[in-house]
Write a protein that holds these residues in place. Structure first.
Motif, PDB file in Angstrom:
ATOM      1  N   THR A  31       0.493  -1.051   0.018  1.00 51.33           N
ATOM      2  CA  THR A  31      -0.098   0.113   0.089  1.00 51.33           C
ATOM      3  C   THR A  31       0.702   1.180  -0.036  1.00 51.33           C
ATOM      4  O   THR A  31       0.563   2.464  -0.386  1.00 51.33           O
ATOM      5  N   ARG A  32       2.079   1.329   0.392  1.00 51.49           N
ATOM      6  CA  ARG A  32       3.178   2.378   0.500  1.00 51.49           C
ATOM      7  C   ARG A  32       3.816   2.166  -0.905  1.00 51.49           C
ATOM      8  O   ARG A  32       4.542   3.276  -0.834  1.00 51.49           O
ATOM      9  N   VAL A  34       4.875   3.189  -3.682  1.00 53.72           N
ATOM     10  CA  VAL A  34       4.600   4.387  -4.683  1.00 53.72           C
ATOM     11  C   VAL A  34       4.972   4.075  -6.258  1.00 53.72           C
ATOM     12  O   VAL A  34       4.356   4.249  -7.176  1.00 53.72           O
ATOM     13  N   THR A  37       1.870   2.509  -8.622  1.00 46.02           N
ATOM     14  CA  THR A  37       1.084   3.553  -9.536  1.00 46.02           C
ATOM     15  C   THR A  37       1.762   4.500 -10.428  1.00 46.02           C
ATOM     16  O   THR A  37       1.257   4.928 -11.372  1.00 46.02           O
ATOM     17  N   ASP A 107      -8.961   3.369  -0.810  1.00 44.72           N
ATOM     18  CA  ASP A 107      -8.708   2.840  -1.930  1.00 44.72           C
ATOM     19  C   ASP A 107      -7.352   2.468  -1.950  1.00 44.72           C
ATOM     20  O   ASP A 107      -6.966   2.085  -3.033  1.00 44.72           O
ATOM     21  N   GLY A 108      -6.633   2.544  -0.902  1.00 46.38           N
ATOM     22  CA  GLY A 108      -5.456   1.991  -0.751  1.00 46.38           C
ATOM     23  C   GLY A 108      -4.292   2.823  -1.130  1.00 46.38           C
ATOM     24  O   GLY A 108      -3.019   2.518  -1.057  1.00 46.38           O
ATOM     25  N   LEU A 109      -4.486   4.085  -1.569  1.00 46.03           N
ATOM     26  CA  LEU A 109      -3.548   4.961  -2.027  1.00 46.03           C
ATOM     27  C   LEU A 109      -3.259   6.105  -1.363  1.00 46.03           C
ATOM     28  O   LEU A 109      -2.539   6.682  -0.648  1.00 46.03           O
ATOM     29  N   HIS A 110      -4.531   6.759  -1.072  1.00 47.77           N
ATOM     30  CA  HIS A 110      -4.614   7.676  -0.308  1.00 47.77           C
ATOM     31  C   HIS A 110      -4.279   7.646   1.255  1.00 47.77           C
ATOM     32  O   HIS A 110      -4.814   6.467   1.753  1.00 47.77           O
ATOM     33  N   ASP A 111      -3.769   8.375   1.944  1.00 50.51           N
ATOM     34  CA  ASP A 111      -3.314   8.046   3.396  1.00 50.51           C
ATOM     35  C   ASP A 111      -4.594   8.088   4.257  1.00 50.51           C
ATOM     36  O   ASP A 111      -5.110   9.211   4.497  1.00 50.51           O
TER      37      ASP A 111
ATOM     38  N   LEU B  28      -5.172  -2.885  -3.053  1.00 49.54           N
ATOM     39  CA  LEU B  28      -5.967  -1.892  -3.874  1.00 49.54           C
ATOM     40  C   LEU B  28      -5.032  -0.830  -4.486  1.00 49.54           C
ATOM     41  O   LEU B  28      -4.106  -0.448  -3.569  1.00 49.54           O
ATOM     42  N   ALA B  30      -6.369   2.943  -5.713  1.00 48.91           N
ATOM     43  CA  ALA B  30      -6.928   3.959  -6.244  1.00 48.91           C
ATOM     44  C   ALA B  30      -8.041   4.118  -7.155  1.00 48.91           C
ATOM     45  O   ALA B  30      -8.224   2.927  -7.427  1.00 48.91           O
ATOM     46  N   SER B 111      -1.617  13.586  -0.401  1.00 51.78           N
ATOM     47  CA  SER B 111      -2.173  12.590   0.390  1.00 51.78           C
ATOM     48  C   SER B 111      -1.788  11.051   0.292  1.00 51.78           C
ATOM     49  O   SER B 111      -2.436  10.238   0.381  1.00 51.78           O
ATOM     50  N   PRO B 113       1.007   7.740  -0.421  1.00 48.91           N
ATOM     51  CA  PRO B 113       1.736   6.904   0.571  1.00 48.91           C
ATOM     52  C   PRO B 113       3.295   7.197   0.560  1.00 48.91           C
ATOM     53  O   PRO B 113       3.918   7.389  -0.513  1.00 48.91           O
ATOM     54  N   MET B 114       3.838   7.474   1.410  1.00 50.46           N
ATOM     55  CA  MET B 114       5.292   7.829   1.833  1.00 50.46           C
ATOM     56  C   MET B 114       6.086   6.528   1.377  1.00 50.46           C
ATOM     57  O   MET B 114       5.795   5.448   1.731  1.00 50.46           O
TER      58      MET B 114
END
Lengths: 280, 122
Positions: A31-32, A34, A37, A107-111, B28, B30, B111, B113-114
């Motif tokens: 999920t983190r 980057v 995506t 959604d798994g992307l936004h924190d 997931l 987004a 917003s 993920p880091m």
């Protein structure tokens, strides 16, 4: 044999205990992550000096090589479970594993710990609920929504205009009218030829988006018959049509899940050979 | 000797089984068309930007951003800094308070993920 059975049992138990937290870490990394995506490059490997280099050039393919660990490379390739995958015959057709219209918190992307994500960000369902539906991508038919008939939905002859997006910000650029020109692109083999409609595309995009080169690269489509060697491999990798419709990095418009949506020409009686139209 | 080899292979096989479990984990990511932009954000310990295409598509045509404002199609090729936004370039052409909300609502964009090795300084 009893001793070996005991040893096997002990090794299984120790591995269970020691390695099970790894699966949790891997999920969190997912999920983190980057990279998934955003696509390559692997930013963890680029030095800090290079990261601040201004990127005024188009990076060539060397920057986006996959230098990851083989285990995480395997995870990147399996981006969709096999039951959800269409067209799984070709390993180049990779699907993002997306839950459509998930609210930003889930959604798994936004924190999800941010207050903004919980309260202020618009959920896709609220924003897009009354628009003409589609089966792929955003689940909205973005051509019908502008009041234009689309090739993919031939039953809907006169859709009503549901949204009115801004046409131009800079008044010095001419506001191009919608161009009603269909291009027939021959497809190799027995599959129907592609009929490319300019109408839906020019309502959203301008000519220079596809037909004018950015910096020193070639334009996405050279506006000359036979000058674009389009193959499904190139499309799946993110060239030609894949700049918007496919490719891991860039997919924004409906994906290439449905063959007949683009390959909508008349049925063929004999297969098209490869060298009929492509200059290699 | 054979027993030792047998036991070590079993050990290795079971170990590999546990290590490949993360390979089949789905997650997931987004809404369709969301792009994560991280040219400068995580180096400055801000969360990466999550750009939702659908929100903008219902309000603006593609040509406005991708021709008039200079956004390129390749993700990662647009070097957008907060200075550019404050000057009215890129996102700042609309997010200046006049066409859309002003750009000082940091968390609405930042917003994402880091990345794992970069700390978020609270």
């Amino acid at each position: 044999m009893d001793r070996t059975k005991g040893l096997i049992l002990c090794s299984l138990l120790t591995l269970l205990l020691i390695l099970s937290p790894l699966t949790l870490v891997a999920q969190q990394n997912g999920t983190r992550d980057v990279k998934k995506t955003k696509g390559e490059p692997n930013r963890l490997e680029v030095s800090t000096r290079e990261q601040f280099k201004p990127r005024s050039y188009m990076p060539d393919e060397g920057v986006f090589t996959d230098k990851g660990n083989p285990i995480f490379k395997a995870r990147r390739d399996k981006t969709a479970s096999s039951k959800n995958r269409l067209n799984s015959f070709n390993r180049l057709f990779k699907w993002q594993n997306i839950k459509p219209w998930a609210p930003p918190v889930e959604d798994g992307l936004h924190d999800p710990s941010l207050k903004v994500v919980k309260k202020e960000l618009l959920a896709p369902e609220e924003g897009m609920k009354n628009l003409y539906k589609d089966k792929y991508g955003n689940l909205v038919n973005w051509v019908n929504v502008l009041g234009l008939p689309s090739v993919s939905n031939p039953d809907l002859k006169k859709p009503e205009k549901q949204i009115n997006p801004i046409k131009r910000l800079d008044k010095s650029f001419p506001d191009m009218m919608v161009l009603n020109m269909n291009i027939e692109i021959p497809a190799v083999g027995m599959i129907n030829n592609v009929i490319f409609p300019h109408a839906g595309h020019t309502a959203w995009l301008s000519c220079s988006n596809c037909h004018v080169a950015q910096s020193f690269k070639q334009p996405i489509f050279v506006p000359k018959k036979g000058a674009n060697p389009i193959t499904m491999k190139a499309i799946a990798k993110g060239e030609f049509c894949g700049v918007c419709h496919s490719g891991e990095k860039e997919k924004v418009a409906f994906p290439i899940d449905d063959c007949a949506r683009c390959h909508s020409g008349p049925a063929k009686t004999k297969p098209t050979p490869i060298k009929a139209y492509m200059k290699r | 000797m054979r027993r030792i080899v047998f036991r070590t292979t079993i050990f290795i096989i079971t170990g590999l089984m546990f290590l490949t479990v993360p390979a089949f984990v789905e997650h997931l990511s987004a809404e369709y068309g969301d792009k994560v932009m991280d040219n400068f954000a995580s180096d400055s310990s801000m969360r990466p930007v999550v750009f939702p295409h659908w929100v903008h598509r219902i309000r603006v045509r593609c040509k406005v951003c991708h021709e008039d404002l200079g956004f390129r199609f390749m993700l990662g090729s647009n070097n957008i800094t907060m200075k550019d936004i404050a000057e009215g370039k890129y996102c700042g052409a609309c997010h200046n308070g006049k066409v859309a909300w002003p750009a000082y609502y940091c968390d609405r964009c930042h917003s994402g993920p880091m990345p794992p090795n970069k700390p978020l300084i609270p």
